[in-house]
Structures are given as structure tokens and as C-alpha cells.
Design a protein around this motif. Structure first.
Motif, PDB file in Angstrom:
ATOM      1  N   MET A 137       0.844  -1.192   0.000  1.00  0.00           N
ATOM      2  CA  MET A 137       0.000   0.000   0.000  1.00  0.00           C
ATOM      3  C   MET A 137       0.878   1.240   0.000  1.00  0.00           C
ATOM      4  O   MET A 137       2.077   1.191   0.295  1.00  0.00           O
ATOM      5  CB  MET A 137      -0.922   0.029   1.223  1.00  0.00           C
ATOM      6  N   VAL A 138       0.275   2.352  -0.369  1.00  0.00           N
ATOM      7  CA  VAL A 138       0.899   3.661  -0.230  1.00  0.00           C
ATOM      8  C   VAL A 138       0.127   4.412   0.839  1.00  0.00           C
ATOM      9  O   VAL A 138      -1.101   4.502   0.786  1.00  0.00           O
ATOM     10  CB  VAL A 138       0.856   4.435  -1.559  1.00  0.00           C
ATOM     11  N   ARG A 139       0.818   4.908   1.835  1.00  0.00           N
ATOM     12  CA  ARG A 139       0.171   5.645   2.926  1.00  0.00           C
ATOM     13  C   ARG A 139       0.208   7.143   2.630  1.00  0.00           C
ATOM     14  O   ARG A 139       1.195   7.661   2.097  1.00  0.00           O
ATOM     15  CB  ARG A 139       0.852   5.350   4.264  1.00  0.00           C
ATOM     16  N   VAL A 140      -0.876   7.818   2.989  1.00  0.00           N
ATOM     17  CA  VAL A 140      -1.023   9.252   2.736  1.00  0.00           C
ATOM     18  C   VAL A 140      -1.091   9.967   4.075  1.00  0.00           C
ATOM     19  O   VAL A 140      -1.918   9.632   4.929  1.00  0.00           O
ATOM     20  CB  VAL A 140      -2.290   9.547   1.902  1.00  0.00           C
ATOM     21  N   TRP A 141      -0.217  10.965   4.259  1.00  0.00           N
ATOM     22  CA  TRP A 141      -0.097  11.683   5.528  1.00  0.00           C
ATOM     23  C   TRP A 141      -0.367  13.170   5.308  1.00  0.00           C
ATOM     24  O   TRP A 141       0.034  13.745   4.296  1.00  0.00           O
ATOM     25  CB  TRP A 141       1.306  11.525   6.108  1.00  0.00           C
ATOM     26  N   ASP A 142      -1.004  13.796   6.294  1.00  0.00           N
ATOM     27  CA  ASP A 142      -1.171  15.245   6.296  1.00  0.00           C
ATOM     28  C   ASP A 142       0.137  15.865   6.777  1.00  0.00           C
ATOM     29  O   ASP A 142       0.611  15.569   7.878  1.00  0.00           O
ATOM     30  CB  ASP A 142      -2.323  15.647   7.214  1.00  0.00           C
ATOM     31  N   LEU A 143       0.743  16.704   5.928  1.00  0.00           N
ATOM     32  CA  LEU A 143       2.047  17.269   6.263  1.00  0.00           C
ATOM     33  C   LEU A 143       1.985  18.143   7.506  1.00  0.00           C
ATOM     34  O   LEU A 143       2.923  18.175   8.308  1.00  0.00           O
ATOM     35  CB  LEU A 143       2.578  18.074   5.069  1.00  0.00           C
ATOM     36  N   ALA A 144       0.890  18.854   7.707  1.00  0.00           N
ATOM     37  CA  ALA A 144       0.794  19.763   8.849  1.00  0.00           C
ATOM     38  C   ALA A 144       0.604  19.011  10.160  1.00  0.00           C
ATOM     39  O   ALA A 144       1.270  19.292  11.159  1.00  0.00           O
ATOM     40  CB  ALA A 144      -0.347  20.751   8.632  1.00  0.00           C
ATOM     41  N   SER A 145      -0.299  18.016  10.160  1.00  0.00           N
ATOM     42  CA  SER A 145      -0.609  17.313  11.413  1.00  0.00           C
ATOM     43  C   SER A 145       0.250  16.084  11.645  1.00  0.00           C
ATOM     44  O   SER A 145       0.255  15.526  12.736  1.00  0.00           O
ATOM     45  CB  SER A 145      -2.079  16.899  11.423  1.00  0.00           C
ATOM     46  N   ARG A 146       0.969  15.609  10.584  1.00  0.00           N
ATOM     47  CA  ARG A 146       1.788  14.386  10.646  1.00  0.00           C
ATOM     48  C   ARG A 146       0.934  13.142  10.893  1.00  0.00           C
ATOM     49  O   ARG A 146       1.421  12.139  11.396  1.00  0.00           O
ATOM     50  CB  ARG A 146       2.876  14.464  11.733  1.00  0.00           C
ATOM     51  N   ARG A 147      -0.337  13.180  10.556  1.00  0.00           N
ATOM     52  CA  ARG A 147      -1.211  12.029  10.760  1.00  0.00           C
ATOM     53  C   ARG A 147      -1.572  11.387   9.422  1.00  0.00           C
ATOM     54  O   ARG A 147      -1.722  12.076   8.414  1.00  0.00           O
ATOM     55  CB  ARG A 147      -2.493  12.453  11.481  1.00  0.00           C
TER      56      ARG A 147
END
Length: 742
Positions: A335-345
Motif C-alpha cells: 500500500m501507499v500511505r497518505v499523511w497530512d504534512l501539517a498534522s503528521r497524521r
């Protein structure tokens, strides 16, 4: 035979500006495509607009890197096969019928082929490097777009993307493989920055091809990742090494900027630059399974690491979706995981079926929508629309990984081909129509290495073997497309009896727990009126199984000193026997009634035996073997002597052998080709300038002569079979094709 000369060839001329002149039939004329200079055709393809023209362009480009430098005869075959892969059997037939000056008519036409690996978006393939290409970057030289590539041969090459030609000679300086490439503009000139296993980072002037200054050296660790950026108005390069450390250099002065960035515990495999709130940052991916964000101005890590929850994070991308900056990470997990750059989540994930590992990633914008491009270790490229989280393009029909084995059978009066592959599936194909029969047969937990067909309780069945996390055989009822009973599980040995390959000494395996040995070969046989299966594995053992009781009938047969790659069965003097081929370069014959080896091993191959089949020729039982040495050998199973000289002509390892009776004579079909990175060793020690294509040959076993000319495939051949009417079933890459005599 006549040289192809027609008005359409003249109509297909290219204008000075490079566009294809309208009003002619050039792009849709098979003769023009086959016989015209490939450089001229490739330029003309850019002018394709109508549906038939764009299809012809896609067909031509699919394997242009292979047929571009070959003769028109070979090009004719490859184009016909690729047309069938694109689903246009009419075009395939017309291409196969083209006259080529000085060549005989094509011996084979393509009845059908799967198209799992075709890609209509492919524009060209650049092939010159002697070894694996490890890194690619793009830039511009004097206003022209270029690509810069680095490879395991230690060389850097520059390619003009307009002409798809190499610019100048390779750039040399690295003493080991080049693992990373990036580009930048320094003081108005375009440069490439490369990182290598020799522990150096080097800067190259792309216009002159000269190295700029001395190598940039952090310490002696290999450099696996390079990126460029601008910090406080100055161009910099950032390099990541095998020990997890990263260095920053000022590209104008060649001086190191500050101390190394420390945080990763293992090698850094990917660095991507970005800007956050107007400040330059980088995002790094490491074999420690984390991605980290760094402020290049303060040289500090920002926030906590992003834990990819896999063993590795080797692919990283950055993209903006709906005004939100996202980080994409990929590694060992499918899989490819997608993260919010601002929240690091983590905010999303892209699930990719049948992928053992994502190894590379890039992001871009297409028609105003953010997209990601992912590459896995099977070589599959996927494009994702990140606004919808959907894969772009039509899913492939057929195997989604390499096909490793095939066998034919008769099902309800129709001939079928049964195939097994690295996608862990077994598939049934109608030999006449090319349609898949029913859904894929699933259940295997690892790649399907071998397929055999037989009859059990008056019903046609397929027996398939696999091995990865556990070793298993499964039996399938071909009529209803269902598994019969529970899988046959081969108990794992505490450690292998012999090494996996010739290059690994046995002592290296002493401490390996829970060793799993693949079942690489399967053959069916009848013993005392009961159906049995004979298997060979990479533990160098041969096993015999009662197909009705699912029990092993005697102790494993030992004698081979390396893995057993091929098994076939026959009857000799009224007794059932098995013939096995091994990486130890020997062929052995086993009496299956008493489970003992007959006589001494048969020797003659100079490298591993990859394929075995049996036949009856003039009343005597023979075995036909193919080896990594590129030869085919025929053995009398009664006298255990080689019959005649070796059959030569293949220029690659012979991976596949099958036998049949066609027009009353016994024939052997052999397939060859480079199918893995390890095969590159074959080219080096033989000295053969081998192209990465496959070849199929048919031999008359009575005369020991080749009959009909070669069939050529764009990828190495891994399995073959032949029907009594002379049709060829061929597996190469992810594909299956059926060829007919013309």
C-alpha cells in the motif's frame, strides 16, 4: 517474395518539422511499419490522430527498444505479437503476412495474446546501460529536455528526450554503482548531482559532460539518495547515506554546510524537497521504516517521524490536494500511505493488490488534478488520481505478475491452457478464443511455480505447486473451477539439505530458522494404476505423492546437490520413471516403482538444467533437456546415453521444453530468454551479446534438426507447450500467447 514498395510508403514520409504527412496510409500500412527505417517511423508516430493510427503507434512503441535495432524479419514477428497483445488480431495477421526482402515468409501467426503488460502511454525505452538502471532525473540542456540516468555499471548517461538519443559518451568517475541522481541549475548552467556506492557525490556539467570540481565526500558510507534545493538563495545538494546520515553541500562552492543531519537508524533511500510556509524543507524515507521532515534552514527535524508500519520506507512523494499538503510513503507493505504534512497524521491509503513492495514513487499534476505514479518490484507502474483515490487506466486482464508455468488439457471437448504465476493465481484459457475460462483459481499463499494436468476419478484436474511462506500443492477440478480437498502441505525441513544456488555455501544456512523450500517442478504419472505426482524442490529432493490419498509414498529421493528445477515422467521397459534436472547441471532418472535412482547421473550441460520433457521416438523413450548453457540435449532413457550432439542456436538460457507429436513425427519445442537479473551472468560468461528477447524453436526429434524458423517474443520465454495440430502456447513475462503455423 518481393520488397515492400508502395505509394503508402511514400505517403508516410516525414516532413522537415517532424510531423507525419496526412493523406497517406503509412501508419496503418503494416508493410511500411515493418520495412521502414525505425527512426523515421518513430518520428512519424507523433502525427497519429485517428483511432487506427494511434493503435498502430502504441503497438510500434511497445517494444521499439527491442526491434528498433533488429532486422525487419524479427520486427515483423514482434509487431504481430504486440498487435495481438493490444487485442487487434486483424492487425496481427496483416503484420505477420508482410513481405520482407531477403527473408522467408513468417513461420508463425499470432492467434491471440494477453495484454497484461502493454502500456499505450509508453513513448520510448532507452537501452544502453550494461547493468541495472538505479536512478533517473530530468532537466534541460540548452532549452532541450533531457534525462540523466545512473546505473550499477558506475556510469552516468544523458539522453535527449526529443530524439530519444544518448548525448555524448557516458560520464565516468564513480568506482561503483550510481544509486541516485538529481539535477539543478548553478550559476546559469545545468548540472547533475550523482551519489554512488563508492561513498562519493559528484557534480556534472550537463552541457560539457565534465565533472565539476572534486567529489563531495561525507565519509565512506554508500550514498543512496540525492536531492537539490535552494537555501537562503544558494543552491544546495542533500545526500543520504547507508548509515542513515545526511549531508548538505553548497553547490556553488562545493563546501559542506554544517554538520550531518542525524535521525534515521538505517540507510536513507529517498529525499524529496518541498517548501513549507516559505521555508525549504526535505522529506526523507529510510530502511528503518520511517519518513522524516527536516527544515533545511534550521537543519532540524520537524515533529515526530512518520512510521510507515513496514520494514522499509523507500518511496516518498509530496503533493497538494485541495489546498492541503500531503506526504505519500511506500515500502514493504502492499500500500501507499497518505499523511497530512501539517498534522503528521495518516489520512488515507492506496491499496495495491499483488504488490510485494513499492520501490519508487513520483507525483505530478495532470489536467489540474494531482496524481501519483508508483512502481513495484514486479515492474508494474500504476497511476493514481489523488483527488478520487482511484487508479487511472483499465485494470489488466490476465496475470498481474510473471507467468512461471503452463500445461494444456482437454476440457469438455475443447483445448485449454492452464497457467500459474507470481500473482499467486491459477488461470484457465480457451486455446481457440483466448478468453479466460471462469474466475482465477485462488488460494496459493506464494508464487505458483509449477503446473501439471492429469485425470483423477475420470475428471480433468490441474495440480499446482507454490512455496514462499509455506510449501503446498493444490488440486483443481478444471470442469467446475474449484479446488478438490485440502492442499497437500510439504513439511518444512529445519534447514535445507543443500544450498539454494551454486554461489551460496551451505555454511551460510546453518542459522536460518524455519527454512522454506519452493516446489519448483511438478509432473503427473500413473503407478500401479493410480495417479501420482512427482515434485522437485530447491532443497534438491524429489518426492512422490499418491494423488488419491494425498500422502507421500516413499522417502524423499536424494542425489542432486542443488535445487531441482524440472521434472518429467515416462515409461521405460514397462516401468514408470521420473527424469529430473537440477542446478547442479545433471539429469537423473528414477525408478518410481522402487523409488531408486537408475544408474549414474547424465552429464553434458555445463550449467544448471532448467527444463525437461519426455517423448517416444522410433519406439524408444527419450528425455529432452534445456540448460542455462543455452543448449538442448536429447537422452536415450534406456541406455542413458546422449543422442547425437547438443542442439544449439539459442543465445539465452533455455527455460522451457515441451514435446508433442505433430503430423506423425515427434517434435520438441524449446523456449529461451533472459528472465531475471541473475541471467545477466549468462551474458557475461558466454560473451554473447544477448538481447532481452525470447526465442522459441521447434526440433524434429527424428532428424535432430530445427524445423520452421524461430518465433520471437519481446520478453524471455518461461513456459511452452504444443498441441497435436502444431499450435504453440507460449508464456513470457506476464503474458500468454498462442501461435499457429502459417
Amino acid at each position: 517474395m518481393s520488397e515492400h514498395v508502395s505509394a503508402s510508403a511514400e505517403a508516410g514520409r516525414v516532413q522537415a518539422g517532424g510531423s507525419y504527412e496526412k493523406g497517406g496510409a503509412g501508419l496503418t500500412d503494416p508493410g511500411w511499419l515493418v520495412n521502414t527505417d525505425p527512426d523515421r517511423v518513430l518520428v512519424a508516430l507523433d502525427g497519429a490522430s485517428e483511432r487506427e493510427e494511434t493503435l498502430a503507434a502504441a503497438v510500434y512503441r511497445e517494444s521499439a527498444h527491442l526491434h528498433r535495432d533488429s532486422g525487419a524479419g524479427a520486427r515483423r514477428q514482434v509487431l504481430a505479437l504486440d498487435a495481438a497483445r493490444y487485442g487487434d488480431r486483424g492487425l496481427a495477421a496483416r503484420l505477420a503476412a508482410v513481405d520482407v526482402k531477403g527473408e522467408a515468409d513468417a513461420a508463425w501467426s499470432v492467434e491471440w495474446a494477453t495484454g497484461s503488460q502493454v502500456e499505450p502511454r509508453l513513448r520510448n525505452a532507452l537501452t544502453v546501460h550494461d547493468e541495472v538502471i538505479e536512478a533517473v532525473a530530468t532537466g534541460a540542456v540548452e532549452g532541450r529536455p533531457v534525462a540523466v540516468t545512473g546505473s550499477a555499471d558506475g556510469k552516468v548517461r544523458i539522453w535527449d528526450l526529443t530524439t530519444c538519443k544518448q548525448l555524448g559518451e557516458p560520464l565516468t568517475g564513480h568506482s561503483d554503482g550510481v544509486e541516485a541522481v538529481a539535477t539543478a541549475v548553478v550559476d546559469g548552467r545545468s548540472v547533475a548531482i550523482t551519489g554512488g556506492l563508492d561513498g562519493t557525490v559528484r557534480v556534472w556539467d550537463l552541457a560539457t559532460g565534465e565533472q565539476v570540481g572534486d567529489p563531495l565526500i561525507g565519509h565512506d558510507a554508500s550514498m543512496f539518495a540525492v536531492a537539490t534545493g535552494v537555501v537562503e538563495g544558494r543552491p544546495v545538494a542533500v545526500a543520504g547515506s547507508g548509515d542513515g546520515m545526511m549531508w548538505v553541500w553548497d553547490l556553488a562552492t562545493g563546501q559542506q554546510v554544517g554538520e550531518p543531519l542525524i535521525g534515521h537508524r538505517h540507510e536513507v533511500h529517498r529525499i524529496v524537497n518541498t517548501v513549507i510556509e516559505g521555508r525549504p524543507h526535505i522529506v526523507t524515507g529510510s530502511m528503518d521504516g520511517t519518513a522524516r521532515v527536516w527544515d533545511l534552514t534550521t537543519r532540524k527535524q520537524v515533529g515526530e517521524p512518520l512510521d510507515d508500519l513496514s520494514d522499509t520506507t523507500v518511496a516518498v512523494g509530496i503533493v497538494s490536494v485541495d489546498g492541503r499538503d500531503l506526504i505519500l510513503t511506500g515500502g514493504a507493505s502492499p500500500m501507499v500511505r497518505v499523511w497530512d504534512l501539517a498534522s503528521r497524521r495518516q489520512v488515507d491509503r492506496l491499496a495495491i493488490e499483488h504488490v510485494p513492495r513499492v520501490c519508487a514513487m513520483a507525483t505530478t499534476v495532470v489536467h489540474g488534478r494531482p496524481h501519483a505514479i508508483t512502481v513495484d518490484f514486479t515492474g508494474t507502474i500504476r497511476v493514481w488520481d489523488l483527488s478520487s483515490d482511484r487508479q487511472v487506466g483499465t485494470p489488466a486482464v490476465g496475470h498481474t505478475d510473471n507467468v512461471y508455468a503452463m500445461a494444456t488439457a482437454v476440457l469438455d471437448g475443447r483445448s485449454v491452457v492452464v497457467t500459474g504465476g507470481g500473482d499467486k493465481t491459477v488461470r484457465i484459457w480457451d486455446l481457440d478464443t483466448g478468453r479466460q475460462v471462469g474466475d482465477p483459481l485462488t488460494g496459493h499463499t506464494g508464487p505458483v511455480w509449477a503446473v501439471a494436468t492429469t485425470v483423477l476419478d475420470d475428471r480433468p484436474v490441474a495440480v499446482t505447486s507454490s512455496g514462499q511462506h509455506r510449501i503446498e500443492m493444490r488440486v483443481w477440478d478444471l470442469t467446475v473451477g474449484r479446488e478438490i480437498g485440502e492442499p497437500i502441505i510439504n513439511r518444512r525441513d529445519p534447514k535445507p539439505a543443500v544450498p539454494l544456488s551454486i554461489s551460496w555455501p551451505e555454511s551460510e544456512f546453518a542459522d536460518l530458522p524455519n527454512w522454506v523450500v519452493d516446489m519448483r517442478a511438478v509432473a503427473a504419472v500413473v503407478i500401479d494404476g493410480r495417479p501420482h505426482i512427482v515434485t522437485g524442490g530447491r532443497d534438491a529432493k524429489v518426492r512422490v505423492w499418491d494423488l488419491t490419498t494425498r500422502e507421500q509414498v516413499c522417502e524423499a529421493l536424494t542425489g542432486h546437490t542443488y535445487g531441482v528445477e524440472a521434472v518429467a515422467t515416462a515409461v521405460v521397459d514397462g516401468r514408470p520413471v521420473a527424469v529430473t534436472g537440477s542446478r547442479d547441471a545433471t539429469v537423473r532418472i528414477w525408478d518410481l516403482t522402487v523409488c531408486k535412482q537408475l544408474g549414474e547421473p547424465l552429464t553434458g550441460h555445463s550449467d544448471g538444467v532448467e527444463a525437461v520433457a519426455t517423448a517416444v521416438v522410433d519406439g524408444r523413450s527419450v528425455a529432452v533437456t534445456g540448460g542455462r548453457d543455452g543448449t538442448v540435449r536429447v537422452w536415450d532413457l534406456t541406455t542413458r546415453e546422449q543422442v547425437s550432439e547438443a542442439l544449439t542456436g539459442h543465445t539465452h538460457p533455455v527455460r522451457a521444453v515441451a514435446t508433442a507429436v505433430v503430423d506423425g513425427r515427434a517434435v520438441a519445442v524449446t523456449g529461451s530468454g533472459l528472465t531475471s537479473f541473475t541471467d545477466l551472468g549468462f551474458v557475461s560468461w558466454t560473451g554473447i551479446d544477448a538481447e532481452p528477447v525470447g526465442t522459441v524453436r521447434v526440433w524434429d526429434l527424428g532428424t535432430m534438426q530445427q524445423i520452421r524458423s524461430d518465433a520471437v517474443t519481446p520478453l524471455g520465454v518461461v513456459a511452452v507447450d504444443m498441441t497435436s495440430d502444431g499450435r504453440l502456447a507460449v508464456a513470457f513475462g506476464h503474458e500468454v500467447a498462442v501461435l499457429a503455423r502459417r
